[in-house]
Scaffold this active site. Structure first.
Site, PDB file in Angstrom:
ATOM      1  N   PRO A 160      20.655  72.892 -57.968  1.00  0.00           N
ATOM      2  CA  PRO A 160      20.370  73.378 -56.614  1.00  0.00           C
ATOM      3  C   PRO A 160      20.128  74.880 -56.666  1.00  0.00           C
ATOM      4  O   PRO A 160      20.893  75.608 -57.301  1.00  0.00           O
ATOM      5  CB  PRO A 160      21.671  73.078 -55.842  1.00  0.00           C
ATOM      6  CG  PRO A 160      22.730  72.923 -56.884  1.00  0.00           C
ATOM      7  CD  PRO A 160      22.052  72.484 -58.149  1.00  0.00           C
ATOM      8  N   MET A 161      19.069  75.356 -56.020  1.00  0.00           N
ATOM      9  CA  MET A 161      18.810  76.800 -55.982  1.00  0.00           C
ATOM     10  C   MET A 161      18.219  77.190 -54.634  1.00  0.00           C
ATOM     11  O   MET A 161      17.177  76.672 -54.224  1.00  0.00           O
ATOM     12  CB  MET A 161      17.849  77.205 -57.111  1.00  0.00           C
ATOM     13  CG  MET A 161      18.487  77.199 -58.491  1.00  0.00           C
ATOM     14  SD  MET A 161      17.356  77.731 -59.782  1.00  0.00           S
ATOM     15  CE  MET A 161      16.357  76.250 -60.003  1.00  0.00           C
TER      16      MET A 161
ATOM     17  N   CYS B  60      28.973  79.305 -55.708  1.00  0.00           N
ATOM     18  CA  CYS B  60      28.087  80.430 -55.376  1.00  0.00           C
ATOM     19  C   CYS B  60      28.849  81.758 -55.439  1.00  0.00           C
ATOM     20  O   CYS B  60      29.882  81.918 -54.796  1.00  0.00           O
ATOM     21  CB  CYS B  60      27.487  80.243 -53.986  1.00  0.00           C
ATOM     22  SG  CYS B  60      26.447  81.640 -53.533  1.00  0.00           S
TER      23      CYS B  60
ATOM     24  N   LYS C 227      30.203  71.046 -57.464  1.00  0.00           N
ATOM     25  CA  LYS C 227      29.632  71.964 -58.459  1.00  0.00           C
ATOM     26  C   LYS C 227      30.412  73.272 -58.383  1.00  0.00           C
ATOM     27  O   LYS C 227      30.550  73.851 -57.305  1.00  0.00           O
ATOM     28  CB  LYS C 227      28.150  72.203 -58.178  1.00  0.00           C
ATOM     29  CG  LYS C 227      27.494  73.191 -59.138  1.00  0.00           C
ATOM     30  CD  LYS C 227      25.978  73.168 -58.949  1.00  0.00           C
ATOM     31  CE  LYS C 227      25.261  74.152 -59.855  1.00  0.00           C
ATOM     32  NZ  LYS C 227      25.362  75.549 -59.380  1.00  0.00           N
TER      33      LYS C 227
ATOM     34  N   ASN D  18      26.212  73.021 -67.132  1.00  0.00           N
ATOM     35  CA  ASN D  18      25.155  73.892 -66.601  1.00  0.00           C
ATOM     36  C   ASN D  18      25.347  75.336 -67.073  1.00  0.00           C
ATOM     37  O   ASN D  18      26.471  75.815 -67.161  1.00  0.00           O
ATOM     38  CB  ASN D  18      25.201  73.813 -65.057  1.00  0.00           C
ATOM     39  CG  ASN D  18      24.355  74.866 -64.361  1.00  0.00           C
ATOM     40  OD1 ASN D  18      24.859  75.675 -63.587  1.00  0.00           O
ATOM     41  ND2 ASN D  18      23.074  74.866 -64.621  1.00  0.00           N
ATOM     42  N   GLY D  19      24.227  75.961 -67.372  1.00  0.00           N
ATOM     43  CA  GLY D  19      24.253  77.383 -67.703  1.00  0.00           C
ATOM     44  C   GLY D  19      23.388  77.730 -68.889  1.00  0.00           C
ATOM     45  O   GLY D  19      23.654  77.312 -70.014  1.00  0.00           O
ATOM     46  N   ASP D  20      22.298  78.455 -68.619  1.00  0.00           N
ATOM     47  CA  ASP D  20      21.435  79.035 -69.667  1.00  0.00           C
ATOM     48  C   ASP D  20      20.696  78.002 -70.517  1.00  0.00           C
ATOM     49  O   ASP D  20      20.370  78.294 -71.674  1.00  0.00           O
ATOM     50  CB  ASP D  20      22.248  79.939 -70.608  1.00  0.00           C
ATOM     51  CG  ASP D  20      22.909  81.108 -69.887  1.00  0.00           C
ATOM     52  OD1 ASP D  20      22.533  81.357 -68.735  1.00  0.00           O
ATOM     53  OD2 ASP D  20      23.792  81.740 -70.481  1.00  0.00           O
TER      54      ASP D  20
ATOM     55  N   GLY E 180      18.625  75.207 -64.202  1.00  0.00           N
ATOM     56  CA  GLY E 180      18.277  75.999 -63.030  1.00  0.00           C
ATOM     57  C   GLY E 180      17.117  76.920 -63.321  1.00  0.00           C
ATOM     58  O   GLY E 180      15.943  76.535 -63.248  1.00  0.00           O
ATOM     59  N   ARG E 181      17.449  78.172 -63.704  1.00  0.00           N
ATOM     60  CA  ARG E 181      16.413  79.202 -63.829  1.00  0.00           C
ATOM     61  C   ARG E 181      15.308  78.840 -64.812  1.00  0.00           C
ATOM     62  O   ARG E 181      14.161  79.249 -64.624  1.00  0.00           O
ATOM     63  CB  ARG E 181      17.074  80.530 -64.213  1.00  0.00           C
ATOM     64  CG  ARG E 181      17.867  81.124 -63.060  1.00  0.00           C
ATOM     65  CD  ARG E 181      18.791  82.216 -63.521  1.00  0.00           C
ATOM     66  NE  ARG E 181      19.820  81.679 -64.424  1.00  0.00           N
ATOM     67  CZ  ARG E 181      20.718  82.420 -65.060  1.00  0.00           C
ATOM     68  NH1 ARG E 181      20.699  83.719 -64.906  1.00  0.00           N
ATOM     69  NH2 ARG E 181      21.621  81.862 -65.836  1.00  0.00           N
TER      70      ARG E 181
HETATM   71  C1  FMN Z   1      17.802  81.798 -57.185  1.00  0.00           C
HETATM   72  C2  FMN Z   1      19.048  80.981 -57.389  1.00  0.00           C
HETATM   73  C3  FMN Z   1      19.591  80.274 -56.329  1.00  0.00           C
HETATM   74  C4  FMN Z   1      20.740  79.503 -56.523  1.00  0.00           C
HETATM   75  N1  FMN Z   1      21.209  78.766 -55.471  1.00  0.00           N
HETATM   76  C5  FMN Z   1      22.236  77.890 -55.702  1.00  0.00           C
HETATM   77  C6  FMN Z   1      22.634  76.970 -54.694  1.00  0.00           C
HETATM   78  O1  FMN Z   1      22.087  76.921 -53.584  1.00  0.00           O
HETATM   79  N2  FMN Z   1      23.655  76.114 -54.994  1.00  0.00           N
HETATM   80  C7  FMN Z   1      24.285  76.121 -56.217  1.00  0.00           C
HETATM   81  O2  FMN Z   1      25.200  75.324 -56.456  1.00  0.00           O
HETATM   82  N3  FMN Z   1      23.913  76.974 -57.173  1.00  0.00           N
HETATM   83  C8  FMN Z   1      22.897  77.827 -56.950  1.00  0.00           C
HETATM   84  N4  FMN Z   1      22.468  78.620 -57.972  1.00  0.00           N
HETATM   85  C9  FMN Z   1      23.101  78.494 -59.306  1.00  0.00           C
HETATM   86  C10 FMN Z   1      22.355  77.458 -60.156  1.00  0.00           C
HETATM   87  O3  FMN Z   1      22.437  76.172 -59.577  1.00  0.00           O
HETATM   88  C11 FMN Z   1      22.943  77.399 -61.569  1.00  0.00           C
HETATM   89  O4  FMN Z   1      24.289  77.024 -61.496  1.00  0.00           O
HETATM   90  C12 FMN Z   1      22.858  78.740 -62.297  1.00  0.00           C
HETATM   91  O5  FMN Z   1      21.607  79.361 -62.097  1.00  0.00           O
HETATM   92  C13 FMN Z   1      23.117  78.564 -63.802  1.00  0.00           C
HETATM   93  O6  FMN Z   1      22.196  77.681 -64.365  1.00  0.00           O
HETATM   94  P1  FMN Z   1      20.876  78.199 -65.164  1.00  0.00           P
HETATM   95  O7  FMN Z   1      21.367  79.144 -66.218  1.00  0.00           O
HETATM   96  O8  FMN Z   1      20.244  76.970 -65.714  1.00  0.00           O
HETATM   97  O9  FMN Z   1      20.033  78.920 -64.160  1.00  0.00           O
HETATM   98  C14 FMN Z   1      21.365  79.439 -57.785  1.00  0.00           C
HETATM   99  C15 FMN Z   1      20.809  80.160 -58.844  1.00  0.00           C
HETATM  100  C16 FMN Z   1      19.671  80.923 -58.671  1.00  0.00           C
HETATM  101  C17 FMN Z   1      19.095  81.670 -59.841  1.00  0.00           C
END
Ligand code: FMN
Length: 328
Positions: free
Chosen positions: A17-18, A101, A140, A203-205, A227-228
């Site tokens: 979720p983002m 968050c 989460k 989750n993460g990176d 995510g990213r």
């Molecule tokens: C732009 C952005 C918005 C995000 N919004 C949410 C969100 O609405 N809900 C949530 O649980 N995590 C949110 N996250 C966190 C991501 O879901 C994820 O946990 C975090 O980016 C780490 O994963 P990644 O390294 O694959 O990006 C957000 C992250 C980013 C970068």
């Protein structure tokens, strides 16, 4: 692996979720490339129960993106119960609660990862939400508030005991925000705790097929969430899934193929949000897309792409990129 009655294929990979990213257009795109589950942006329980239009619009989901989870956040039991019931009416497959968050406007008020400071309340809210709805509830969260309070192993047991059906762990503390590296060792510790029986989503990176496989292998996680690494690159799911399933990397496509996908995403966004809105929704993807990384002297083109609010002009800029850089 199953969450409630939803059966997932081997090595499932989920779209994280983002906020401002995982709107309907992008979720559809990630689904098309094989994401095994997608999540809405997080939705404020307080705004939901006040019937704020913009917030309610975030509950829109469609059958072609199933299984899909709606994610909510909040800091009080009663509004969370009410919000959970409103979400259930939107008919998602799963209701996910955000306790991760880190941003000040959320965590500073005690919601999101702010709840790491009040784990008792986190568990109470979770229990109340589980009891309020019939669909599976998942959580989460992060490792803990800071380096001295990584409470996830114990917390995971408590959340499982009140009835959540899966737990996603982002391998950082709140204090880390998004800095440093995600620590997957505690994700593994939760997964390998003999008391745990619900699916654990790591989750993460995760930004490549190799990293994804490594994370599955070293933790035994039931699913990995990206995510990213997906922003501007929804095809990452196809690359990752192919590698997980065959041990081989999918050959890179022609440059133009990636541009066509980005154009498809822009058109999808326009179909949901009109020309200007759709373009604004697409900018983050254009800014972050892996396909433009490393192109020499790209800055001027990038600025032009991110400035226009005419689709005709945007497509003409995109269509010109291969000629500009002599790529076919
Ligand atoms: C732009 C952005 C918005 C995000 N919004 C949410 C969100 O609405 N809900 C949530 O649980 N995590 C949110 N996250 C966190 C991501 O879901 C994820 O946990 C975090 O980016 C780490 O994963 P990644 O390294 O694959 O990006 C957000 C992250 C980013 C970068």
């Amino acid at each position: 692996m199953k969450i409630g009655n939803i059966e997932f294929p081997k090595n499932p990979v989920f779209l994280a979720p983002m906020e401002d990213v995982t709107d309907m257009g992008f979720r559809h795109m990630c689904k098309r490339f094989g994401a095994d589950m997608v999540y809405t942006e997080f939705v404020s329980s307080d705004a939901l129960i006040r019937h704020v239009n913009k917030t309610q619009a975030k509950l829109s989901i469609s059958d072609e993106e199933r299984p899909v989870a709606i994610q909510i956040y909040g800091r009080e039991v009663d509004p969370m119960i009410e919000a959970a019931r409103i979400c259930e009416e939107a008919n998602p497959d799963i209701l996910d609660i955000n306790f991760g968050c880190p941003v000040k406007k959320v965590a500073g008020k005690g919601a999101g990862s702010g709840m790491m400071k009040t784990p008792g309340l986190m568990v109470d809210i979770t229990k109340a939400v589980v009891e309020a709805v019939k669909i599976p509830v998942t959580v989460k969260t992060r490792l803990g508030w800071d380096n001295d309070s990584k409470i996830i192993v114990e917390l995971a047991e408590q959340l499982q005991d009140v009835g959540i059906q899966a737990l996603t762990i982002h391998g950082r503390t709140r204090a880390q925000m998004y800095s440093g590296e995600a620590d997957w060792s505690l994700i593994g510790a939760v997964k390998n705790n003999p008391r745990m029986h619900i699916p654990i989503i790591g989750n993460g990176d995760v930004t490549s097929p190799e990293i994804c496989k490594k994370r599955f292998d070293e933790t035994g996680a039931d699913a990995v969430m990206i995510g990213r690494g997906s922003i501007g690159s929804p095809w990452i799911f196809e690359d990752v899934k192919h590698y997980l399933n065959t041990g081989e990397k999918l050959p890179a496509k022609e440059f133009i193929w990636y541009l066509d996908i980005l154009k498809d995403l822009i058109l999808k966004n326009i179909s949901y949000s009109g020309e200007r809105g759709g373009i604004i929704h697409s900018r983050r993807h254009l800014a972050a897309s892996s396909v433009f990384k490393g192109i020499p002297d790209f800055k001027k083109t990038r600025v032009a792409m991110l400035r226009t609010d005419s689709v005709e002009e945007l497509f003409s800029i995109i269509d010109n990129i291969p000629a500009q850089f002599d790529m076919k």
